[in-house]
Design an enzyme around this catalytic site. Structure first.
Site: not given
Ligand SMILES: *[C@@H]1O[C@H](CO)[C@@H](O)[C@H](O)[C@H]1NC(C)=O
Ligand SMILES: *[C@@H]1O[C@H](CO)[C@@H](O)[C@H](O)[C@H]1NC(C)=O
Ligand SMILES: *[C@@H]1O[C@H](CO)[C@@H](O)[C@H](O)[C@H]1NC(C)=O
Ligand SMILES: *[C@@H]1O[C@H](CO)[C@@H](O)[C@H](O)[C@H]1NC(C)=O
Ligand SMILES: *[C@@H]1O[C@H](CO)[C@@H](O)[C@H](O)[C@H]1NC(C)=O
Ligand SMILES: *[C@@H]1O[C@H](CO)[C@@H](O)[C@H](O)[C@H]1NC(C)=O
Length: 516
Positions: A80, A181, A214
């Site tokens: 990321e 995301k 993440c």
């Protein structure tokens, strides 16, 4: 590349998986990239300057993709923020954004057809890397998507969404997956997608993979839905994760998630010592290849052959995977059957005052990971202790080496920011003070054999074990003893114990926007 770096850990851990000779497997690679940052991320750059910046990172990606391919890699995962960096504002990231067409609607290889969509230099560059090296490539980049305020109530005022995006190319350079995301972590430059996305892609060598990013790993959607409801058993996971001990060092939680859900996790972290970002790995439920280097300043390529876990791909071959037995009688039977010696010879405390005050069951509070844990200290070299918070009760049977290090068993049952935790954690305290329990330390000398049990109201519990020097480990055994009681046991570790945790997440009680 010299492997002699202080603070560097590269290890194989856990029970070795036994693969039948003809069992399907593939070679995976993850690259921990030391991202070259824009020194003034809040100042807008025009497109050509933004591209100049990103090309510095892409050049490294290109070298590493070639190196991975030379080692037989069929898929590579980059971290990321690895191309653009972080700390942008919504305005200052504008020059970095590319519009990525939806691969479910458009079949496009940017390398083969670079002019089909404007301003897609980064996509072009990545696509050519995948094609040239004949592998699947997973990267993370900032993207934009136009929207119309009259028809879409979520559409931002400037008529476009800006997303933190994973993009996946197949070995022909064709974009096969795009994921936005869901769970942003203080990212002013990005929007949350209007609908939750559950993104998977198919490969000819290992079947289906899912992807998320993440902070997503801590939430139900999309991570747990992909894994537990959609049957996805292989995940590619770009991350930019700041290590936080004792419970959330990157490799510690990656290991716990892969073990707890029984999936393969290909985790690529950004490397940035200033922001405590390091820790990547290739994790199967049984073993792992990890990298953690909190001091050095270079990237790291990990390459490893792993078994295919997608059930629809392996079909009948499933039985050829020799799972470590969860049925052999526990080594724990040689353990003490009473805790009568708990305050005997091998007491850890060296000051009489502490021993006097600290007999077996004195309960105290200390802050761990910003949460107020209730703890009980470990006294003596073996014992059987418990601590509860509401309905979450933690029990620990332990035997430890006689070293002057202070350990405690803690429980937390409550909201952490917007997410709800039910945690049992055995931690090494950083000093002899009770208030040091929950503090950050990477090292421990004490060898601890343990059996940790917790009662939980959630079925989503991730067992994690962290050894000295950020070495990851997994239980010898774990499982549900009853509907709400989970245990894990581990004996004979070769390193000191930093943390053993049953990290429970009660997604039902989260204070986040729920996906339909
Ligand atoms: C972009 O910005 C750089 C640095 O400010 C400048 O040198 C360059 O001329 C600009 N390019 C364009 C196309 O405006
Ligand atoms: C990607 O960009 C780098 C940096 O500009 C360049 O050197 C390289 O040739 C490009 N690679 C491909 C495959 O387009
Ligand atoms: C937005 O949608 C409305 C209704 O369909 C349409 O009339 C309008 O032209 C659209 N606006 C833009 C900028 O596309
Ligand atoms: C454990 O192994 C024994 C003997 O191999 C077998 O009889 C028993 O059914 C197994 N139990 C479980 C839960 O698999
Ligand atoms: C440990 O304590 C629990 C509860 O107090 C008890 O049920 C268990 O039998 C004990 N185990 C041993 C080995 O002493
Ligand atoms: C932690 O919780 C205990 C018990 O509720 C309370 O006495 C203590 O003040 C709390 N500590 C902090 C720092 O909030």
């Amino acid at each position: 590349m010299a492997l002699v770096v202080i603070g560097f850990v590269l290890c194989l851990s856990g029970l070795p998986l036994i693969l039948a000779a003809d069992y399907p497997s593939y070679v995976a690679a993850v690259y921990e990239h030391r991202v070259l940052l824009n020194p003034n991320p809040k100042l807008p750059l025009n497109r050509s300057s933004a591209l100049e910046h990103m090309k510095q990172n892409l050049r490294v990606f290109e070298e590493q993709t070639a190196l991975a391919a030379q080692q037989g890699a069929q898929i590579i995962v980059f971290p990321e923020d690895g191309i653009h960096g972080f700390f942008f504002t919504r305005e200052s990231i504008a020059g970095y954004l590319e519009a990525i067409p939806d691969p479910q609607k458009v079949t496009w290889s940017p390398c083969a057809d670079p002019l089909r969509f404007p301003d897609t230099e980064v996509l072009h560059n990545l696509s050519c890397m995948a094609l040239k090296n004949r592998l699947f490539l997973v990267a993370n980049m900032p993207s934009r998507l136009s929207c119309n305020r009259t028809v879409d109530p979520h559409c931002p005022a400037d008529g476009q969404y800006q997303f933190n995006t994973n993009v996946v190319f197949n070995d022909q350079g064709v974009i096969v997956a795009r994921y936005h995301k869901q769970n942003l972590y203080f990212e002013a430059s990005f929007d949350t997608p209007p609908e939750c996305e559950y993104i998977t892609f198919n490969t000819p060598f290992a079947g289906r993979f899912g992807t998320f990013i993440c902070y997503d790993i801590l939430f139900r959607d999309p991570a747990v839905t992909l894994v537990k409801e959609m049957g996805i058993r292989q995940i590619v996971f770009p991350t930019a994760w700041m290590n936080k001990l004792p419970l959330l060092a990157s490799v510690e939680f990656q290991r716990a998630f892969s073990y707890g859900t029984g999936i393969t996790l290909l985790a690529a972290n950004t490397h940035s010592t200033n922001y405590r970002m390091t820790g990547s790995g290739i994790f199967t439920p049984w073993d792992s290849l990890t990298y953690h280097d909190a001091k050095g300043d270079s990237g790291k390529l990990l390459v490893r052959r792993v078994p295919v876990l997608d059930p629809s791909f392996i079909g009948d071959d499933n039985h050829k995977l020799v799972y470590p037995s969860s049925n052999e009688s526990e080594k724990m039977h040689v353990w003490p059957t009473s805790s009568s010696k708990a305050n005997g010879d091998g007491k850890y405390c060296r000051k009489d005052s502490e021993c006097a005050e600290g007999t077996s069951s004195s309960i105290f509070n200390s802050i761990m990971m910003s949460d107020n844990f209730t703890l009980v200290s470990l006294q003596g070299t073996e014992g059987n202790i418990s601590v509860c918070s509401g309905s979450v009760c933690c029990h620990l049977l332990f035997r430890r080496s006689d070293t002057p290090e202070f350990y405690a068993l803690g429980v937390f049952n409550g909201l952490h920011r917007a997410y709800y935790l039910e945690i049992c954690a055995l931690v090494r305290c950083t000093s002899e003070k009770q208030s040091s329990c929950g503090g950050q330390t990477e090292y421990a000398e004490t060898l601890v054999d343990f059996r940790l049990t917790g009662t939980f109201t959630t079925p989503h519990v991730y067992p994690g074990i962290l050894g000295s020097g950020i070495t990851v480990d997994i239980p010898d055994h774990s499982g549900w003893e009853s509907e709400n009681q989970l245990y894990m046991s581990r004996t004979g570790m070769s390193t000191g114990l930093v943390t053993a945790m049953l990290y429970g997440r009660n997604y039902e009680k989260d204070n986040v926007k729920k996906c339909a």
